[in-house]
Motif scaffolding. Structure first.
Motif, PDB file in Angstrom:
ATOM      1  N   GLY A 125       8.949  29.453  -2.571  1.00 44.57           N
ATOM      2  CA  GLY A 125       8.214  28.294  -2.068  1.00 44.57           C
ATOM      3  C   GLY A 125       7.581  28.571  -0.712  1.00 44.57           C
ATOM      4  N   VAL A 126       8.355  29.168   0.188  1.00 44.46           N
ATOM      5  CA  VAL A 126       7.858  29.483   1.532  1.00 44.46           C
ATOM      6  C   VAL A 126       6.735  30.518   1.477  1.00 44.46           C
ATOM      7  CG1 VAL A 126       8.467  30.562   3.734  1.00 44.46           C
ATOM      8  CG2 VAL A 126       9.996  28.865   2.718  1.00 44.46           C
ATOM      9  N   LEU A 127       6.956  31.615   0.744  1.00 43.11           N
ATOM     10  CA  LEU A 127       5.950  32.686   0.685  1.00 43.11           C
ATOM     11  C   LEU A 127       4.669  32.225  -0.005  1.00 43.11           C
ATOM     12  CD1 LEU A 127       8.247  35.724  -0.196  1.00 43.11           C
ATOM     13  CD2 LEU A 127       7.244  35.169   2.017  1.00 43.11           C
ATOM     14  N   SER A 128       4.796  31.417  -1.047  1.00 48.67           N
ATOM     15  CA  SER A 128       3.602  30.901  -1.729  1.00 48.67           C
ATOM     16  C   SER A 128       2.791  30.009  -0.791  1.00 48.67           C
ATOM     17  CB  SER A 128       4.007  30.106  -2.985  1.00 48.67           C
ATOM     18  OG  SER A 128       4.646  30.929  -3.926  1.00 48.67           O
ATOM     19  N   THR A 129       3.492  29.179  -0.019  1.00 48.52           N
ATOM     20  CA  THR A 129       2.814  28.310   0.945  1.00 48.52           C
ATOM     21  C   THR A 129       2.101  29.141   1.995  1.00 48.52           C
ATOM     22  OG1 THR A 129       4.544  26.655   0.603  1.00 48.52           O
ATOM     23  CG2 THR A 129       3.131  26.372   2.529  1.00 48.52           C
ATOM     24  N   LEU A 130       2.737  30.200   2.450  1.00 49.55           N
ATOM     25  CA  LEU A 130       2.128  31.104   3.432  1.00 49.55           C
ATOM     26  C   LEU A 130       0.856  31.736   2.862  1.00 49.55           C
ATOM     27  CD1 LEU A 130       2.680  32.380   6.264  1.00 49.55           C
ATOM     28  CD2 LEU A 130       3.814  34.246   5.046  1.00 49.55           C
ATOM     29  N   ILE A 131       0.927  32.216   1.625  1.00 49.77           N
ATOM     30  CA  ILE A 131      -0.253  32.811   0.982  1.00 49.77           C
ATOM     31  C   ILE A 131      -1.356  31.763   0.842  1.00 49.77           C
ATOM     32  CG2 ILE A 131      -1.151  33.866  -1.138  1.00 49.77           C
ATOM     33  CD1 ILE A 131       1.678  35.023  -1.587  1.00 49.77           C
ATOM     34  N   GLY A 132      -0.970  30.551   0.449  1.00 48.81           N
ATOM     35  CA  GLY A 132      -1.958  29.479   0.316  1.00 48.81           C
ATOM     36  C   GLY A 132      -2.697  29.223   1.611  1.00 48.81           C
ATOM     37  N   ARG A 133      -1.979  29.260   2.741  1.00 50.60           N
ATOM     38  CA  ARG A 133      -2.647  29.078   4.039  1.00 50.60           C
ATOM     39  C   ARG A 133      -3.615  30.225   4.317  1.00 50.60           C
ATOM     40  NH1 ARG A 133       2.338  26.849   6.036  1.00 50.60           N
ATOM     41  NH2 ARG A 133       2.035  24.605   6.292  1.00 50.60           N
ATOM     42  N   TRP A 134      -3.202  31.437   3.996  1.00 44.91           N
ATOM     43  CA  TRP A 134      -4.079  32.592   4.213  1.00 44.91           C
ATOM     44  C   TRP A 134      -5.306  32.551   3.297  1.00 44.91           C
ATOM     45  CZ3 TRP A 134       0.582  36.476   4.361  1.00 44.91           C
ATOM     46  CH2 TRP A 134       1.159  36.443   5.641  1.00 44.91           C
ATOM     47  N   LEU A 135      -5.197  31.815   2.193  1.00 37.90           N
ATOM     48  CA  LEU A 135      -6.343  31.640   1.287  1.00 37.90           C
ATOM     49  C   LEU A 135      -7.153  30.389   1.641  1.00 37.90           C
ATOM     50  CD1 LEU A 135      -4.589  32.518  -2.095  1.00 37.90           C
ATOM     51  CD2 LEU A 135      -6.345  33.882  -0.936  1.00 37.90           C
ATOM     52  N   ASN A 136      -6.790  29.766   2.780  1.00 37.38           N
ATOM     53  CA  ASN A 136      -7.518  28.597   3.307  1.00 37.38           C
ATOM     54  C   ASN A 136      -7.465  27.388   2.379  1.00 37.38           C
ATOM     55  OD1 ASN A 136      -8.450  29.976   5.689  1.00 37.38           O
ATOM     56  ND2 ASN A 136      -9.939  31.033   4.397  1.00 37.38           N
ATOM     57  N   MET A 137      -6.330  27.191   1.731  1.00 37.44           N
ATOM     58  CA  MET A 137      -6.162  26.013   0.887  1.00 37.44           C
ATOM     59  C   MET A 137      -5.989  24.775   1.754  1.00 37.44           C
ATOM     60  SD  MET A 137      -3.645  27.618  -2.067  1.00 37.44           S
ATOM     61  CE  MET A 137      -3.530  26.109  -2.993  1.00 37.44           C
ATOM     62  N   SER A 138      -6.390  23.630   1.234  1.00 32.53           N
ATOM     63  CA  SER A 138      -6.248  22.367   1.953  1.00 32.53           C
ATOM     64  C   SER A 138      -4.780  21.943   1.969  1.00 32.53           C
ATOM     65  CB  SER A 138      -7.090  21.279   1.295  1.00 32.53           C
ATOM     66  OG  SER A 138      -6.536  20.941   0.024  1.00 32.53           O
ATOM     67  N   GLU A 139      -4.448  20.981   2.836  1.00 30.04           N
ATOM     68  CA  GLU A 139      -3.065  20.501   2.902  1.00 30.04           C
ATOM     69  C   GLU A 139      -2.644  19.852   1.583  1.00 30.04           C
ATOM     70  OE1 GLU A 139      -0.696  20.932   5.213  1.00 30.04           O
ATOM     71  OE2 GLU A 139      -2.139  22.259   6.206  1.00 30.04           O
ATOM     72  N   ALA A 140      -3.581  19.165   0.932  1.00 29.83           N
ATOM     73  CA  ALA A 140      -3.263  18.541  -0.355  1.00 29.83           C
ATOM     74  C   ALA A 140      -2.941  19.613  -1.400  1.00 29.83           C
ATOM     75  CB  ALA A 140      -4.428  17.675  -0.818  1.00 29.83           C
ATOM     76  N   GLU A 141      -3.718  20.687  -1.418  1.00 29.84           N
ATOM     77  CA  GLU A 141      -3.464  21.781  -2.357  1.00 29.84           C
ATOM     78  C   GLU A 141      -2.140  22.468  -2.039  1.00 29.84           C
ATOM     79  OE1 GLU A 141      -7.867  23.471  -3.514  1.00 29.84           O
ATOM     80  OE2 GLU A 141      -7.174  23.787  -1.462  1.00 29.84           O
ATOM     81  N   LEU A 142      -1.876  22.664  -0.736  1.00 37.79           N
ATOM     82  CA  LEU A 142      -0.631  23.317  -0.327  1.00 37.79           C
ATOM     83  C   LEU A 142       0.586  22.509  -0.751  1.00 37.79           C
ATOM     84  CD1 LEU A 142      -1.468  24.610   3.278  1.00 37.79           C
ATOM     85  CD2 LEU A 142      -0.955  26.003   1.254  1.00 37.79           C
ATOM     86  N   SER A 143       0.469  21.199  -0.684  1.00 37.68           N
ATOM     87  CA  SER A 143       1.587  20.341  -1.067  1.00 37.68           C
ATOM     88  C   SER A 143       1.963  20.551  -2.530  1.00 37.68           C
ATOM     89  CB  SER A 143       1.227  18.870  -0.811  1.00 37.68           C
ATOM     90  OG  SER A 143       2.299  18.030  -1.154  1.00 37.68           O
ATOM     91  N   VAL A 144       0.956  20.629  -3.394  1.00 39.13           N
ATOM     92  CA  VAL A 144       1.210  20.861  -4.823  1.00 39.13           C
ATOM     93  C   VAL A 144       1.728  22.279  -5.046  1.00 39.13           C
ATOM     94  CG1 VAL A 144       0.181  20.944  -7.130  1.00 39.13           C
ATOM     95  CG2 VAL A 144      -0.544  19.187  -5.508  1.00 39.13           C
ATOM     96  N   LEU A 145       1.127  23.256  -4.349  1.00 39.99           N
ATOM     97  CA  LEU A 145       1.550  24.652  -4.494  1.00 39.99           C
ATOM     98  C   LEU A 145       3.007  24.827  -4.063  1.00 39.99           C
ATOM     99  CD1 LEU A 145       1.002  27.667  -5.005  1.00 39.99           C
ATOM    100  CD2 LEU A 145       0.130  27.816  -2.651  1.00 39.99           C
ATOM    101  N   SER A 146       3.380  24.228  -2.938  1.00 44.03           N
ATOM    102  CA  SER A 146       4.763  24.343  -2.446  1.00 44.03           C
ATOM    103  C   SER A 146       5.751  23.802  -3.469  1.00 44.03           C
ATOM    104  CB  SER A 146       4.922  23.583  -1.123  1.00 44.03           C
ATOM    105  OG  SER A 146       4.062  24.072  -0.132  1.00 44.03           O
ATOM    106  N   LEU A 147       5.427  22.661  -4.054  1.00 46.85           N
ATOM    107  CA  LEU A 147       6.310  22.056  -5.047  1.00 46.85           C
ATOM    108  C   LEU A 147       6.367  22.907  -6.314  1.00 46.85           C
ATOM    109  CD1 LEU A 147       8.103  19.705  -5.904  1.00 46.85           C
ATOM    110  CD2 LEU A 147       6.040  18.465  -6.617  1.00 46.85           C
ATOM    111  N   ALA A 148       5.212  23.368  -6.771  1.00 40.14           N
ATOM    112  CA  ALA A 148       5.155  24.201  -7.980  1.00 40.14           C
ATOM    113  C   ALA A 148       5.963  25.485  -7.792  1.00 40.14           C
ATOM    114  CB  ALA A 148       3.705  24.527  -8.321  1.00 40.14           C
TER     115      ALA A 148
END
Length: 333
Positions: A125-148
């Motif tokens: 969960g933590v590493l995926s969220t970190l990658i999502g930030r590096w891919l410039n995902m929005s906070e809304a997208e990050l929220s779903v990614l973290s949960l997934a």
């Protein structure tokens, strides 16, 4: 940024080319702040010597592992995934941990050790969220990614614990059963109110690979959801860098090299590149242990091969790009 004036930085600040812009132990002044702006240095990467973290990221990680274990285990009694509680109590902490500017301390805090299954869920969960930030995902997208990502292995609740924790190699029958956790997870989440398609697909697809050689469906490239591709990269990095019942943690250079070469399966090359380059560029100024046991400091990244940097050991400089048998075994925290 003005609130950084007068604060002392712990490590060298480097630009995108691996060049030290402001040396460690400098007290930031107005000229330094302007330099940080011009060089586009991410302020989240700055660690100050007076920085106090309470609670520590490791304490936060341990706490959220305990919380997630309790919530996941409740499924065995209720036969329902407590999605709302996981979203409320687990995901915000995972997102906070992912903001740790010292990513190597972050990696250490989420490495699986004693209770691997639940540490793995949090780590991915933590590493995926970190990658999502590096891919410039929005906070809304990050929220779903973290949960997934946190729920990606939920199907393992239906796999016998003695198989998941087996210290030796699995039999063909046991491995076939373990692989079914992807389908089990998909089915469990499909029946869960509030789980959207990105979350259910992540449980189903995180072992799919771009070349079609993954499981359970043998999907290829564009058939795989982008969240599932991100989670696959985080899943492999966390698994290989953690001590598990059947293998020790792999050396840093081995993980990086094998992820690049696709030894763990054909991962999305763009996601792998973004992940590894963001990791490696943050190694400048860090102490490392080489494969021959010597301890040195990374002082410069080779622009043509950033994974073989220049190392300083006392007054000696070693160019790893010219000594193929020497590599980085471990990055100190």
């Amino acid at each position: 940024m003005d609130n950084y004036l007068g604060r002392t930085i712990k490590n060298d600040l480097i630009n995108a080319y691996g060049v030290t812009v402001i040396p460690a132990k400098s007290k930031l002044n107005a000229e330094h702040l302007e330099l940080i702006r011009k060089q586009r240095i991410d302020v989240l990467d700055i660690i100050f010597v007076d920085e106090q973290q309470a609670p520590s990221y490791r304490q936060m990680a341990n706490s959220v592992v305990d919380s997630s274990k309790e919530l996941f285990e409740s499924y065995r009694i209720s036969r329902k995934i407590p999605l709302a509680d996981i979203r409320k109590d687990v995901v915000p902490v995972i997102q906070e941990i992912s903001r740790n500017p010292d990513i190597f301390a972050l990696f250490s805090s989420v490495q699986g050790k004693d209770d691997y299954t639940y540490q793995h869920n949090v780590g991915v969960g933590v590493l995926s969220t970190l990658i999502g930030r590096w891919l410039n995902m929005s906070e809304a997208e990050l929220s779903v990614l973290s949960l997934a990502a946190t729920l990606h292995d939920i199907g393992k609740l239906k796999i016998p614990v003695e198989i998941l924790n087996k210290p030796g190699k699995l039999t063909d029958e046991e491995f076939s059963l373990v692989k079914k956790h992807t389908i089990y997870g998909y089915e469990m989440l499909k029946e869960t109110t509030g789980a959207n398609s990105r979350i259910t697909l992540a449980a189903l697809q995180h072992h799919e690979r771009n070349d079609g050689k993954g499981y359970p469906l043998g999907l290829k490239d564009e058939q795989i959801d982008s969240y599932s591709k991100i989670i696959a990269v985080a899943d492999i990095f966390h698994a290989m860098s953690s001590k598990r019942p059947y293998h020790e943690a792999m050396p840093f250079h081995v993980i990086v090299d094998q992820m690049r070469r696709g030894s763990f399966g054909a991962l999305d090359p763009h996601i792998v590149s973004v992940f590894l380059e963001n990791i490696v560029k943050r190694t400048v100024g860090r102490e490392v242990v080489l494969t021959d046991g010597r301890v040195g400091e990374i002082v410069y990244l080779n622009p043509h091969d950033i994974e073989t940097p220049l190392i300083r050991i006392n007054d000696e400089y070693i160019d790893l790009s010219k000594i193929k048998e020497l590599n980085i075994r471990e990055i100190s925290i």
